[in-house]
Design a protein around this motif. Sequence first.
Motif, PDB file in Angstrom:
ATOM      1  N   ARG A  88      12.796  14.064  54.696  1.00 27.61           N
ATOM      2  CA  ARG A  88      13.590  13.949  53.466  1.00 27.61           C
ATOM      3  C   ARG A  88      13.030  14.851  52.363  1.00 27.61           C
ATOM      4  O   ARG A  88      11.812  14.918  52.140  1.00 27.61           O
ATOM      5  N   ASP A  89      13.932  15.529  51.633  1.00 28.42           N
ATOM      6  CA  ASP A  89      13.545  16.370  50.493  1.00 28.42           C
ATOM      7  C   ASP A  89      13.466  15.496  49.233  1.00 28.42           C
ATOM      8  O   ASP A  89      14.474  14.929  48.799  1.00 28.42           O
ATOM      9  N   ALA A  90      12.273  15.366  48.656  1.00 27.91           N
ATOM     10  CA  ALA A  90      12.070  14.514  47.469  1.00 27.91           C
ATOM     11  C   ALA A  90      12.043  15.309  46.164  1.00 27.91           C
ATOM     12  O   ALA A  90      11.676  14.764  45.118  1.00 27.91           O
ATOM     13  N   SER A  91      12.454  16.563  46.193  1.00 28.32           N
ATOM     14  CA  SER A  91      12.343  17.399  44.981  1.00 28.32           C
ATOM     15  C   SER A  91      13.254  16.934  43.853  1.00 28.32           C
ATOM     16  O   SER A  91      13.013  17.257  42.685  1.00 28.32           O
ATOM     17  N   ALA A  92      14.306  16.163  44.177  1.00 27.38           N
ATOM     18  CA  ALA A  92      15.206  15.665  43.124  1.00 27.38           C
ATOM     19  C   ALA A  92      14.797  14.299  42.604  1.00 27.38           C
ATOM     20  O   ALA A  92      15.419  13.773  41.669  1.00 27.38           O
ATOM     21  N   ASP A  93      13.764  13.698  43.185  1.00 27.69           N
ATOM     22  CA  ASP A  93      13.279  12.404  42.698  1.00 27.69           C
ATOM     23  C   ASP A  93      12.502  12.605  41.393  1.00 27.69           C
ATOM     24  O   ASP A  93      11.930  13.675  41.154  1.00 27.69           O
ATOM     25  N   ALA A  94      12.459  11.567  40.557  1.00 32.20           N
ATOM     26  CA  ALA A  94      11.786  11.701  39.258  1.00 32.20           C
ATOM     27  C   ALA A  94      11.275  10.353  38.777  1.00 32.20           C
ATOM     28  O   ALA A  94      11.696   9.295  39.268  1.00 32.20           O
ATOM     29  N   TYR A  95      10.366  10.413  37.796  1.00 31.13           N
ATOM     30  CA  TYR A  95       9.854   9.184  37.190  1.00 31.13           C
ATOM     31  C   TYR A  95       9.752   9.345  35.681  1.00 31.13           C
ATOM     32  O   TYR A  95       9.631  10.463  35.162  1.00 31.13           O
ATOM     33  N   THR A  96       9.798   8.216  34.986  1.00 33.79           N
ATOM     34  CA  THR A  96       9.576   8.159  33.537  1.00 33.79           C
ATOM     35  C   THR A  96       8.708   6.938  33.267  1.00 33.79           C
ATOM     36  O   THR A  96       8.985   5.843  33.770  1.00 33.79           O
ATOM     37  N   VAL A  97       7.652   7.124  32.481  1.00 32.84           N
ATOM     38  CA  VAL A  97       6.757   6.034  32.115  1.00 32.84           C
ATOM     39  C   VAL A  97       6.658   5.985  30.598  1.00 32.84           C
ATOM     40  O   VAL A  97       6.376   7.003  29.957  1.00 32.84           O
ATOM     41  N   VAL A  98       6.918   4.816  30.013  1.00 36.53           N
ATOM     42  CA  VAL A  98       6.800   4.617  28.570  1.00 36.53           C
ATOM     43  C   VAL A  98       5.727   3.571  28.327  1.00 36.53           C
ATOM     44  O   VAL A  98       5.826   2.443  28.833  1.00 36.53           O
ATOM     45  N   LEU A  99       4.698   3.949  27.559  1.00 35.44           N
ATOM     46  CA  LEU A  99       3.582   3.043  27.270  1.00 35.44           C
ATOM     47  C   LEU A  99       3.492   2.823  25.770  1.00 35.44           C
ATOM     48  O   LEU A  99       3.725   3.755  24.976  1.00 35.44           O
ATOM     49  N   ILE A 100       3.144   1.603  25.363  1.00 36.83           N
ATOM     50  CA  ILE A 100       3.000   1.257  23.947  1.00 36.83           C
ATOM     51  C   ILE A 100       1.610   0.682  23.716  1.00 36.83           C
ATOM     52  O   ILE A 100       1.182  -0.238  24.412  1.00 36.83           O
ATOM     53  N   ALA A 101       0.912   1.235  22.730  1.00 37.14           N
ATOM     54  CA  ALA A 101      -0.442   0.788  22.396  1.00 37.14           C
ATOM     55  C   ALA A 101      -0.381  -0.462  21.530  1.00 37.14           C
ATOM     56  O   ALA A 101       0.664  -0.785  20.949  1.00 37.14           O
ATOM     57  N   PRO A 102      -1.502  -1.202  21.401  1.00 35.59           N
ATOM     58  CA  PRO A 102      -1.515  -2.392  20.541  1.00 35.59           C
ATOM     59  C   PRO A 102      -1.093  -2.105  19.112  1.00 35.59           C
ATOM     60  O   PRO A 102      -0.507  -2.959  18.450  1.00 35.59           O
ATOM     61  N   GLY A 103      -1.366  -0.886  18.631  1.00 35.88           N
ATOM     62  CA  GLY A 103      -0.974  -0.540  17.265  1.00 35.88           C
ATOM     63  C   GLY A 103       0.465  -0.091  17.123  1.00 35.88           C
ATOM     64  O   GLY A 103       0.925   0.215  16.023  1.00 35.88           O
ATOM     65  N   GLY A 104       1.204  -0.025  18.220  1.00 35.26           N
ATOM     66  CA  GLY A 104       2.612   0.359  18.159  1.00 35.26           C
ATOM     67  C   GLY A 104       2.885   1.794  18.557  1.00 35.26           C
ATOM     68  O   GLY A 104       4.039   2.198  18.666  1.00 35.26           O
ATOM     69  N   GLY A 105       1.839   2.608  18.757  1.00 35.76           N
ATOM     70  CA  GLY A 105       2.059   3.998  19.165  1.00 35.76           C
ATOM     71  C   GLY A 105       2.663   4.076  20.555  1.00 35.76           C
ATOM     72  O   GLY A 105       2.404   3.228  21.419  1.00 35.76           O
ATOM     73  N   ARG A 106       3.483   5.102  20.766  1.00 39.41           N
ATOM     74  CA  ARG A 106       4.238   5.226  22.028  1.00 39.41           C
ATOM     75  C   ARG A 106       3.898   6.541  22.727  1.00 39.41           C
ATOM     76  O   ARG A 106       3.758   7.581  22.083  1.00 39.41           O
ATOM     77  N   THR A 107       3.784   6.468  24.058  1.00 40.61           N
ATOM     78  CA  THR A 107       3.567   7.655  24.880  1.00 40.61           C
ATOM     79  C   THR A 107       4.591   7.642  26.000  1.00 40.61           C
ATOM     80  O   THR A 107       4.822   6.604  26.631  1.00 40.61           O
ATOM     81  N   THR A 108       5.231   8.802  26.258  1.00 39.50           N
ATOM     82  CA  THR A 108       6.202   8.924  27.337  1.00 39.50           C
ATOM     83  C   THR A 108       5.739  10.004  28.304  1.00 39.50           C
ATOM     84  O   THR A 108       5.413  11.113  27.887  1.00 39.50           O
ATOM     85  N   LEU A 109       5.740   9.662  29.584  1.00 42.00           N
ATOM     86  CA  LEU A 109       5.348  10.592  30.636  1.00 42.00           C
ATOM     87  C   LEU A 109       6.518  10.790  31.589  1.00 42.00           C
ATOM     88  O   LEU A 109       7.194   9.832  31.944  1.00 42.00           O
ATOM     89  N   ARG A 110       6.750  12.041  32.003  1.00 42.28           N
ATOM     90  CA  ARG A 110       7.836  12.350  32.937  1.00 42.28           C
ATOM     91  C   ARG A 110       7.333  13.296  34.014  1.00 42.28           C
ATOM     92  O   ARG A 110       6.461  14.137  33.765  1.00 42.28           O
ATOM     93  N   GLY A 111       7.924  13.185  35.191  1.00 41.88           N
ATOM     94  CA  GLY A 111       7.528  14.086  36.275  1.00 41.88           C
ATOM     95  C   GLY A 111       8.374  13.867  37.500  1.00 41.88           C
ATOM     96  O   GLY A 111       9.390  13.158  37.465  1.00 41.88           O
ATOM     97  N   GLY A 112       7.963  14.495  38.628  1.00 39.44           N
ATOM     98  CA  GLY A 112       8.736  14.391  39.846  1.00 39.44           C
ATOM     99  C   GLY A 112       7.861  14.135  41.056  1.00 39.44           C
ATOM    100  O   GLY A 112       6.655  13.899  40.942  1.00 39.44           O
ATOM    101  N   PHE A 113       8.473  14.221  42.244  1.00 33.91           N
ATOM    102  CA  PHE A 113       7.783  13.944  43.505  1.00 33.91           C
ATOM    103  C   PHE A 113       7.891  15.131  44.456  1.00 33.91           C
ATOM    104  O   PHE A 113       7.520  15.031  45.624  1.00 33.91           O
ATOM    105  N   GLY A 114       8.373  16.264  43.973  1.00 29.62           N
ATOM    106  CA  GLY A 114       8.579  17.412  44.828  1.00 29.62           C
ATOM    107  C   GLY A 114       7.273  18.011  45.307  1.00 29.62           C
ATOM    108  O   GLY A 114       6.250  17.906  44.650  1.00 29.62           O
TER     109      GLY A 114
END
Length: 210
Positions: A184-210
């Motif tokens: 199977r070709d996984a190059s079109a698969d993707a992920y998004t991760v959203v993290l929030i710190a105790p102080g309310g700050g936000r970090t977003t991470l994106r990427g793939g599996f290709g």
Amino acid sequence: MDETRLRGELREAAAAHRPDRARMLARVERGMAAPPARAGLPRRRWTATVAVAATVVAVAALGGLAVTALQDRPAPPAVAVAPGPAARAAGTVDPGSNRWWAQSDLAVTTDGEVTGLTVELRVAHTGGVVSTGHWQTRSADDFAVTVAEEAGTLVYRWTLKEGRTVPAGPHTFAAQYNHAEGTRDASADAYTVVLIAPGGGRTTLRGGFG
């Protein structure tokens, strides 16, 4: 009295005359307050003109005061924005996958505790893709997990429950599924991760599996 003497006395009287400046100014002011009709401007129109002029002057003065007040007003204090969590993510296809089945692994590493976390893993429909399960290294009680079809993809979503936290360290989220026979070709698969710190700050991470 002869004409020559009369002229001499008139010249002396003219030389000795001193105009009353106060009276002259008073007459001018009275004339401005109530201009004669022969000036070509009716009294009512003159009054309106003076009123308008006075209003313009007053508005200009107030505008100047407002601008000065705004310029003199101190700038509002800068609002500090809490930094987002320091984190990293990497997506890979598990080496245990085969010609009919596969597992997509998402490794998320956080440098500190997070109070909010959403992980979204999208598996593109490349033929015969059907969910067969999922898991994560954190407790299943900490997350609400959903699997749904969205716009030609199979979406696995983990959402940290309210009041729960995720400590610093490596964490893994895995999606399992069947697929059409073959590699199977996984190059079109993707992920998004959203993290929030105790102080309310936000970090977003994106990427793939290709």
